[in-house]
Design a protein around this motif. Sequence first.
Motif, PDB file in Angstrom:
ATOM      1  N   ARG A 162      42.303  26.068  47.479  1.00  0.00           N
ATOM      2  CA  ARG A 162      42.819  27.224  48.203  1.00  0.00           C
ATOM      3  C   ARG A 162      42.637  27.027  49.706  1.00  0.00           C
ATOM      4  NH1 ARG A 162      39.884  31.797  49.808  1.00  0.00           N
ATOM      5  NH2 ARG A 162      41.142  33.649  50.149  1.00  0.00           N
ATOM      6  N   VAL A 163      41.484  26.467  50.082  1.00  0.00           N
ATOM      7  CA  VAL A 163      41.216  26.232  51.494  1.00  0.00           C
ATOM      8  C   VAL A 163      42.216  25.230  52.067  1.00  0.00           C
ATOM      9  CG1 VAL A 163      39.503  25.404  53.132  1.00  0.00           C
ATOM     10  CG2 VAL A 163      38.785  26.719  51.152  1.00  0.00           C
ATOM     11  N   ARG A 215      45.123  24.531  51.005  1.00  0.00           N
ATOM     12  CA  ARG A 215      46.453  25.125  51.051  1.00  0.00           C
ATOM     13  C   ARG A 215      46.601  25.997  52.286  1.00  0.00           C
ATOM     14  NH1 ARG A 215      46.379  26.151  45.704  1.00  0.00           N
ATOM     15  NH2 ARG A 215      45.501  28.175  46.159  1.00  0.00           N
ATOM     16  N   GLY A 235      48.960  36.354  55.269  1.00  0.00           N
ATOM     17  CA  GLY A 235      47.632  36.738  54.829  1.00  0.00           C
ATOM     18  C   GLY A 235      46.555  35.690  55.010  1.00  0.00           C
ATOM     19  N   LEU A 260      39.922  46.823  54.039  1.00  0.00           N
ATOM     20  CA  LEU A 260      39.244  45.946  54.977  1.00  0.00           C
ATOM     21  C   LEU A 260      37.860  46.492  55.213  1.00  0.00           C
ATOM     22  CD1 LEU A 260      42.040  45.473  57.628  1.00  0.00           C
ATOM     23  CD2 LEU A 260      41.338  43.859  55.890  1.00  0.00           C
ATOM     24  N   LYS A 319      46.821  41.978  54.003  1.00  0.00           N
ATOM     25  CA  LYS A 319      45.817  42.265  52.985  1.00  0.00           C
ATOM     26  C   LYS A 319      45.837  43.739  52.589  1.00  0.00           C
ATOM     27  CE  LYS A 319      40.998  41.472  51.887  1.00  0.00           C
ATOM     28  NZ  LYS A 319      39.673  41.140  52.398  1.00  0.00           N
ATOM     29  N   VAL A 330      50.436  30.312  48.561  1.00  0.00           N
ATOM     30  CA  VAL A 330      49.840  30.756  49.825  1.00  0.00           C
ATOM     31  C   VAL A 330      49.835  32.278  49.885  1.00  0.00           C
ATOM     32  CG1 VAL A 330      50.129  30.796  52.324  1.00  0.00           C
ATOM     33  CG2 VAL A 330      50.405  28.668  51.084  1.00  0.00           C
ATOM     34  N   HIS A 356      46.798  34.081  48.895  1.00  0.00           N
ATOM     35  CA  HIS A 356      45.559  33.811  49.624  1.00  0.00           C
ATOM     36  C   HIS A 356      44.720  35.068  49.861  1.00  0.00           C
ATOM     37  CE1 HIS A 356      43.107  31.233  52.244  1.00  0.00           C
ATOM     38  NE2 HIS A 356      42.834  32.379  52.823  1.00  0.00           N
ATOM     39  N   CYS A 357      45.396  36.138  50.297  1.00  0.00           N
ATOM     40  CA  CYS A 357      44.635  37.322  50.709  1.00  0.00           C
ATOM     41  C   CYS A 357      44.074  38.075  49.506  1.00  0.00           C
ATOM     42  CB  CYS A 357      45.508  38.231  51.561  1.00  0.00           C
ATOM     43  SG  CYS A 357      46.995  38.747  50.718  1.00  0.00           S
ATOM     44  N   ARG A 358      44.471  37.710  48.290  1.00  0.00           N
ATOM     45  CA  ARG A 358      43.939  38.398  47.103  1.00  0.00           C
ATOM     46  C   ARG A 358      42.853  37.589  46.419  1.00  0.00           C
ATOM     47  NH1 ARG A 358      45.510  42.453  49.205  1.00  0.00           N
ATOM     48  NH2 ARG A 358      47.729  42.679  49.503  1.00  0.00           N
ATOM     49  N   THR A 359      42.491  36.459  46.979  1.00  0.00           N
ATOM     50  CA  THR A 359      41.512  35.586  46.321  1.00  0.00           C
ATOM     51  C   THR A 359      40.398  35.259  47.299  1.00  0.00           C
ATOM     52  OG1 THR A 359      43.030  33.803  46.879  1.00  0.00           O
ATOM     53  CG2 THR A 359      43.011  34.541  44.615  1.00  0.00           C
ATOM     54  N   ARG A 360      39.322  34.688  46.790  1.00  0.00           N
ATOM     55  CA  ARG A 360      38.157  34.564  47.660  1.00  0.00           C
ATOM     56  C   ARG A 360      37.548  33.169  47.743  1.00  0.00           C
ATOM     57  NH1 ARG A 360      35.399  39.452  47.399  1.00  0.00           N
ATOM     58  NH2 ARG A 360      33.653  38.246  48.182  1.00  0.00           N
ATOM     59  N   SER A 361      37.788  32.304  46.781  1.00  0.00           N
ATOM     60  CA  SER A 361      36.959  31.107  46.721  1.00  0.00           C
ATOM     61  C   SER A 361      37.064  30.312  48.020  1.00  0.00           C
ATOM     62  CB  SER A 361      37.364  30.231  45.540  1.00  0.00           C
ATOM     63  OG  SER A 361      38.559  29.577  45.834  1.00  0.00           O
ATOM     64  N   GLY A 362      35.953  29.767  48.438  1.00  0.00           N
ATOM     65  CA  GLY A 362      35.892  29.113  49.743  1.00  0.00           C
ATOM     66  C   GLY A 362      35.546  27.647  49.615  1.00  0.00           C
ATOM     67  N   GLU A 392      42.022  29.754  40.552  1.00  0.00           N
ATOM     68  CA  GLU A 392      43.146  28.872  40.845  1.00  0.00           C
ATOM     69  C   GLU A 392      44.245  29.077  39.797  1.00  0.00           C
ATOM     70  OE1 GLU A 392      44.514  25.875  43.602  1.00  0.00           O
ATOM     71  OE2 GLU A 392      42.996  27.437  43.605  1.00  0.00           O
ATOM     72  N   ARG A 451      44.813  31.775  38.181  1.00  0.00           N
ATOM     73  CA  ARG A 451      45.413  33.077  38.444  1.00  0.00           C
ATOM     74  C   ARG A 451      46.403  32.984  39.602  1.00  0.00           C
ATOM     75  NH1 ARG A 451      44.823  38.882  39.979  1.00  0.00           N
ATOM     76  NH2 ARG A 451      44.890  38.414  42.186  1.00  0.00           N
ATOM     77  N   ILE A 452      46.003  32.242  40.655  1.00  0.00           N
ATOM     78  CA  ILE A 452      46.893  32.074  41.797  1.00  0.00           C
ATOM     79  C   ILE A 452      48.205  31.462  41.336  1.00  0.00           C
ATOM     80  CG2 ILE A 452      47.226  30.801  43.943  1.00  0.00           C
ATOM     81  CD1 ILE A 452      44.224  30.966  44.402  1.00  0.00           C
ATOM     82  N   THR A 458      51.970  38.165  47.605  1.00  0.00           N
ATOM     83  CA  THR A 458      50.822  38.803  48.267  1.00  0.00           C
ATOM     84  C   THR A 458      50.473  40.128  47.592  1.00  0.00           C
ATOM     85  OG1 THR A 458      52.135  40.074  49.841  1.00  0.00           O
ATOM     86  CG2 THR A 458      51.548  37.845  50.502  1.00  0.00           C
TER      87      THR A 458
END
Lengths: 592, 363, 260
Positions: free
Chosen positions: A432-433, A435, A451, B11, C78, C102, C105-111, C126, C128-129, C172
């Motif tokens: 994800r990062v 991407r 987003g 947010l 978001k 892409v 992106h704003c609905r997911t969190r993994s870093g 991933e 789910r995305i 999104t």
Amino acid sequence: MRGALRPGARAGLVGGAVLVYLALVGMLVKFEELRLVGSQVTRGRLLLVLPPFAASFFAVRPRVIGGRVEQPGPGVALALGAVAGALVGAVGSVGLALVEAIGVERIRPVFVAVSPALVETLTFGRGAAAGAAILVVGGAALGAAGGIWRAIRHGLRRPVEVGLLTVVTLAMLQRIVPFMLDELRLERDWLYSRATRGLTWTGAVVVLVVATAAAAYVLDRRERRALAPAAEGRPEVRGWRRTALVTIAVVLAAALPQLAGSIVSEIMGTVGVFLLLALGLNIVTGYAGMLHLGFSAFFLIGAYAVALLTGANLVTAFGLVAPRFSADLNFYLALVLVVAIGAAVGALVAAPVLRLRGDYLAIVTLAFAQIAVILATSSWLQPITGGPQGLRDVTKAPLLGLEFRSAERFYYLVLAFCVLAVFVSWRLAWSRVGRAWNAMREDEQVADAMGVPTGRYKMLGFAIGGAIGALGGALFAVKVGTVQPGSFEIIQSITVLAVVILGGLGSVPGVVLGALVLLALPGLLSQLEEFRFLIYGAVLVAIMILRPQGLIPNVRRMRELREEERTQDAWQQIFAARQEREAAEEAAEAAP
Amino acid sequence: MSEEATTVRRLGRVERLPTRRIVLTALSLGVGAAVAYGSYRTLTLPAGARYSGSAWRDFLVLGIAQGAVYALIALGYTLVYGILRMINFAHGEVFMAGAFGSFFFADAWKESGFLDRRPLLAVLLLVLIAMAVSVTVAVLLERIAYRPLRGAPRLVPLITAIGASLFLQNTFRGLFGAQTRGYPKPRVLEGTWSILGIPVQRVQVIVLVVAGVALIALTLVVARTKTGKAMRAAAQDQEIASLMGIDVDRVIVTTFVVGGMLAGIAGVLFALTFGNISYFMGFAPGITAFTAAVLGGIGSIAGAAVGGLIIGVLQSVGPALLLTGIHVPSPFQLKDVVTFLILILVLLFRPGGILGTGEAEKV
Amino acid sequence: MSRLLEVSGVVKRFGGLAALDGLELHVEEGEIVSVIGPNGAGKSTLFNVVTGLYPPDEGDVRFDGRSIVGLRPHQITKLGIARTFQTVHLFANMTVLENAMVGQHCRTRSGVFGAIVRPPSTRREEERIREVARRSLAFFGPRLAGYRQEQPAFVLSYANRRRLEIARALATEPRLILLDEPTAGMNPRETLEMRDHIVRMRDELGLTVVVIEHDMRVVKGVSDRVIACDYGRVIAQGTYEAVAHDPQVIEAYLGRRAVG
């Protein structure tokens, strides 16, 4: 007819200028010393052969005339090539004549490379007149060969080129390969001569034939596969071949010190350190798309941080002293901190400047790096950094009773971290990062609107890049044992940039290859050191113009840059067409 | 969609904070406080440790003189940027080439006595030679390295320029050797002249006069001549300019020629002021001049001149003023830090520069 | 019905020119609103102000009751506003599927940690995305299905690029979607198809839609309400019939045409 030979004349003059340049900048003489094949082919002579050959090769290139690509026929190619080659030789002869007329001793205070040895090289030791004749006639012959070469079918030409390149590479690696063969208890005298140290003629021919055949086979297969419909599925899924390749590469890398001895381990240790830097820069520039011109700053920070954290000493007039601030941590504990510091500095320094446009951001990174070097050198911070003398007695990274200062051991230490960094890079790319970075690189505003918090991801890029860079710096300090500001000048940033650009922005295998080519080769090939930065500069320019995607393009970037290539081709065609037109106009004026 | 319920569309409070504004405000307050504190401490040092008034005056004059040189180099950046929107990173090397090219003549003329016998003519000739060398390098640079990249993404020509810069540096190193060489100075130019009762280094007077003449000439060329008009038109919009019958390629070459000429002049003046040259001499003045161009507003000719002078003065006055008071040893080691900090701060707070058109702020 | 979007007194100037000059409008939840007006009326500027690309000089924009002025575009996305662009802006070198991914992106969190270690939670995310991205692509039926998803976006036809841009916006998971001339450059059949898609966005996905459109057949076919703008102001609003016959609107269009 005059018009038809014009490209030959132009290429010949340019080639001549290149020849003169190579002579004046000192390459010809410096390269003369190394014998490649037998006692006849030296590296200097190889360099001497290149300009006429390349000039004619270029003169005979296919042209776009009236929307059609036209390849000159063999006869024209021969004539054009010969003209170009002869002109290259002629320019060289004129240069020689000038040198003779003015006298070597009077030119030398200005052009330091003009020496009796240079004249000797250019005249093949046969005096000025004979030398000039050889240059012109030999040039014409080489030019003709170059012209014909261009006319040969691509499928036939390519394998031979690979074969020749293999021979030259093996010949240049004459300090390393024979040693490896000995180590493997293989017979080597048929390949490398003990008298000249270069290849024997028999060996060269055998290598040429084998490499050409192999290249022909591989290229043919690849071409067929390219023509077949593309396989579906993500590159990651099709990755078992890659896994195999990576495994082989790692095994080879691990076996290297055993095979090649400590000179190679020494060189490869340094290469490994810079590879780490390049992998870090690849994340900032290749993945996140921000040009970073001051990457050596992380190198510096990592090195100084590890030195200070593990209790290195200052050099002063009164002997060694502990710096004003220092700790005495275990190296591996310190390493964790160093990585964290690198990440933090990367992110914090970047934070305020993230909104800047790409080129300004690049200059700002350069400014930061310069500030870091100046501060490290200054008398102000001398009690901490040691000023220009720096710090000594950096840790030997002891682990379970082993110390990592010796070339072989250090090589393994750095190899481990390189493998880790490669792994991290790959995982990040397909996540994800990765991407989000990719989207940001393509179009920052749109990525934001979709987003992706671009500011945060830029900082993240800087942080991860900085962490890897600082790691490289820390290992460098261990390797050298001292930390001095001179090792972290801006030139290091540009070196690393050249590695990433040559290999291919965003491409991990590319970066590895780039590091091997730009860093390992100059170390392994003797006498290249002096021209190293000259070559880096030329590489940067040439790659950007000729092959902006690098040697091994990133899967995604490949698509992107092909597009660019297309537009660039279009530009070149427009220019070519215009030159054609101008030439025609001139010809019309000349013949009323 | 079905995940409606799980989708977070809020947010956090922290996320709503205007982070950038907070960082910038804090930064400007910090810088302001540091500058104020440093200057205050320096100016209130006990009489013995303080710089005298004449010392400050000398700093100022030196600053103006080197600022004039920076201005000349900065014009090269600004002109090229105005038309190609590219940072010609190798411009510092164009400047170096001019200084180096004239050196051999200066050296020979010093030996033969010509430099001392006819100082005015000699310096004039040196300037012309330096201009010729710099122009040659600049034009070759454009033709070989930049022209094939017209229309490429912004960072591509920048990378090329960096490569070209490295290449040129090392070319000069290979051709003429790596050592630093002393640049001879006509004997007439040693010592000082008194101007309005102030003693000023003679070299600095020459620098100011030559730089001033060059600046005025350039302004006239750009404002009055047809070439100048074409340059301004191409800077506005290359495509439209080419539709109006302007040969944009030629204008671009002209721009590099003008930039090269100014850099050549700057090369000789710099060499006369500081007395030595090396293949690496282009880097620091190059970056400094780029800073000057950005500070003044890149793309603006007057901006480059103003920016150059400001940077010159800040470099010579700044370290002493800000750092002496807080007992930093050898503050002049840090003069480039001053430059770089200014560059960063300008880009942060006013990327369009003092006299800029605001172009830089457009995304 | 509640007011989902409320734009009040928004002014946006470029140099001396006011692109938006005290614009007032609102959008109810579940509505399809068309914004029409001659070129330069400030329609796209309106979108840019709402999505945070331009900060307004004056006035307020409220989404779901809260002001969103001063938020960054990604934050607004978001919160649930997605958009497309007048000139198509795709990530041209990413694949079709990646483009849509892409959007998630704003609905997911993994870093970074997730990316490197790939714990089960990241793998699930991933998946789910990918799933949501596929579903938004499937909104256009077979148009963006199958092998196309692995192709880079730049090979797509013009109409498909527009569709992909919308699919990316849908990925999104917005509440409100802003479509900037979704049928520009499409042929009549594709245009009609797009008209049906816009209605489906509301009916099947429960979205609120604001669409800038020049094609009056589309405007007539989809709109619950039409808002006509000129010189950065609303000059008329109401049903299609009412707005189409409003003298000011006719003048705005015809008056220009007479001059041009």
